[in-house]
Design a protein around this motif. Sequence first.
Motif, PDB file in Angstrom:
ATOM      1  N   ILE A 164     125.769 -63.547  55.657  1.00 48.12           N
ATOM      2  CA  ILE A 164     125.561 -62.521  56.468  1.00 48.12           C
ATOM      3  C   ILE A 164     126.652 -61.181  56.712  1.00 48.12           C
ATOM      4  CG2 ILE A 164     125.521 -61.934  59.148  1.00 48.12           C
ATOM      5  CD1 ILE A 164     124.385 -64.760  59.543  1.00 48.12           C
ATOM      6  N   PHE A 165     126.217 -60.170  56.391  1.00 47.19           N
ATOM      7  CA  PHE A 165     127.146 -58.917  55.965  1.00 47.19           C
ATOM      8  C   PHE A 165     127.211 -57.969  57.097  1.00 47.19           C
ATOM      9  CE2 PHE A 165     125.982 -61.201  51.880  1.00 47.19           C
ATOM     10  CZ  PHE A 165     127.085 -61.468  51.452  1.00 47.19           C
ATOM     11  N   THR A 166     126.499 -58.114  58.223  1.00 46.54           N
ATOM     12  CA  THR A 166     126.485 -57.101  59.241  1.00 46.54           C
ATOM     13  C   THR A 166     126.807 -58.057  60.342  1.00 46.54           C
ATOM     14  OG1 THR A 166     125.198 -55.659  58.288  1.00 46.54           O
ATOM     15  CG2 THR A 166     125.252 -55.340  60.658  1.00 46.54           C
ATOM     16  N   VAL A 167     127.781 -57.461  61.322  1.00 47.55           N
ATOM     17  CA  VAL A 167     128.123 -57.875  62.597  1.00 47.55           C
ATOM     18  C   VAL A 167     128.642 -56.851  63.412  1.00 47.55           C
ATOM     19  CG1 VAL A 167     130.361 -58.961  61.846  1.00 47.55           C
ATOM     20  CG2 VAL A 167     129.605 -59.238  63.951  1.00 47.55           C
ATOM     21  N   VAL A 168     127.966 -56.529  64.506  1.00 40.15           N
ATOM     22  CA  VAL A 168     128.207 -55.082  65.410  1.00 40.15           C
ATOM     23  C   VAL A 168     128.428 -55.515  66.807  1.00 40.15           C
ATOM     24  CG1 VAL A 168     126.998 -53.489  63.757  1.00 40.15           C
ATOM     25  CG2 VAL A 168     125.826 -54.692  65.587  1.00 40.15           C
ATOM     26  N   GLN A 169     128.943 -54.699  67.543  1.00 38.97           N
ATOM     27  CA  GLN A 169     129.262 -55.079  68.784  1.00 38.97           C
ATOM     28  C   GLN A 169     129.010 -53.983  69.782  1.00 38.97           C
ATOM     29  OE1 GLN A 169     133.397 -56.092  69.650  1.00 38.97           O
ATOM     30  NE2 GLN A 169     133.289 -57.787  68.557  1.00 38.97           N
ATOM     31  N   PRO A 170     127.437 -53.914  70.012  1.00 38.54           N
ATOM     32  CA  PRO A 170     126.898 -52.749  71.081  1.00 38.54           C
ATOM     33  C   PRO A 170     127.675 -52.792  72.476  1.00 38.54           C
ATOM     34  CG  PRO A 170     125.299 -54.303  69.999  1.00 38.54           C
ATOM     35  CD  PRO A 170     126.471 -54.793  69.562  1.00 38.54           C
ATOM     36  N   ASP A 174     119.874 -67.243  57.114  1.00 40.92           N
ATOM     37  CA  ASP A 174     121.256 -67.046  56.413  1.00 40.92           C
ATOM     38  C   ASP A 174     122.496 -67.856  56.824  1.00 40.92           C
ATOM     39  OD1 ASP A 174     120.180 -65.546  54.187  1.00 40.92           O
ATOM     40  OD2 ASP A 174     120.798 -63.557  55.002  1.00 40.92           O
ATOM     41  N   GLU A 175     123.373 -68.256  56.081  1.00 43.01           N
ATOM     42  CA  GLU A 175     124.516 -68.806  56.288  1.00 43.01           C
ATOM     43  C   GLU A 175     125.576 -67.731  56.731  1.00 43.01           C
ATOM     44  OE1 GLU A 175     125.694 -71.352  53.094  1.00 43.01           O
ATOM     45  OE2 GLU A 175     124.351 -73.187  53.692  1.00 43.01           O
ATOM     46  N   SER A 212     132.018 -60.802  54.614  1.00 39.14           N
ATOM     47  CA  SER A 212     130.710 -61.528  55.346  1.00 39.14           C
ATOM     48  C   SER A 212     131.130 -61.884  56.764  1.00 39.14           C
ATOM     49  CB  SER A 212     130.244 -62.615  54.674  1.00 39.14           C
ATOM     50  OG  SER A 212     131.344 -63.743  54.725  1.00 39.14           O
ATOM     51  N   TYR A 213     130.351 -62.585  57.551  1.00 37.49           N
ATOM     52  CA  TYR A 213     130.549 -63.034  58.850  1.00 37.49           C
ATOM     53  C   TYR A 213     131.382 -64.003  58.708  1.00 37.49           C
ATOM     54  CZ  TYR A 213     129.935 -64.779  63.524  1.00 37.49           C
ATOM     55  OH  TYR A 213     130.322 -65.310  64.770  1.00 37.49           O
TER      56      TYR A 213
END
Length: 205
Positions: free
Chosen positions: A98-104, A93-94, A25-26
């Motif tokens: 949160i199960f997605t974090v990206v760096q565009p 969501d806490e 998760s995040y």
Amino acid sequence: MAKEYQFPEERIEDFTLLDPEVSYSYADYLRWAFEERVEIIKGKIFKMSPAPLMRHQLISSNLMSFIAPHFRNRQCKVFHAPFDVRLPNKKNDEDKRIFTVVQPDVCIVCDKEKLDEKGCIGAPDLIIEILSPSTASRDLKDKFELYREHKVNEYWLVFPNDNIVEIFLLGADGHYQSAARLSGNDHVPCGMLSAINLTVGDIFE
């Protein structure tokens, strides 16, 4: 179903301690202190390039030099990597949910409520990804579907080896439509950046 993360509540300084079979998760991401850059997509870890190639950096700089001045003193804000974009399944969501974090490579966010000190939470209005050998498959498949699912209105794919830019716009049916595939000195004809005097040649200069 992926295993739950079992590490204690402490900073992790060694990437090799992570288990690729675990769903992260995040909240886990915030405890990682190793040098490797990673993204999480639906709980799965994806290792990013240690440092982008020079051509990748030049393209990113060219994009920012044209885009950023256009949005100066406007509601929409422009960001470039490294910049965390969290994509929760539900609005409130806490971090641990949160199960997605990206760096565009580049993104534009027009809703100021989505911005905080950690980055962006929720879908940016526009995302640009510059393809590289190590990330091309992810950008073309996993992220393409991810951004569609989270309703990113506009998604650009930049192909450095071919000097091509493809622009996808989210349709009323919730699917991406290829709005333009540009090369040479084509002007950007659609989307958020159509008002800028931007050509494909400017991007790859």
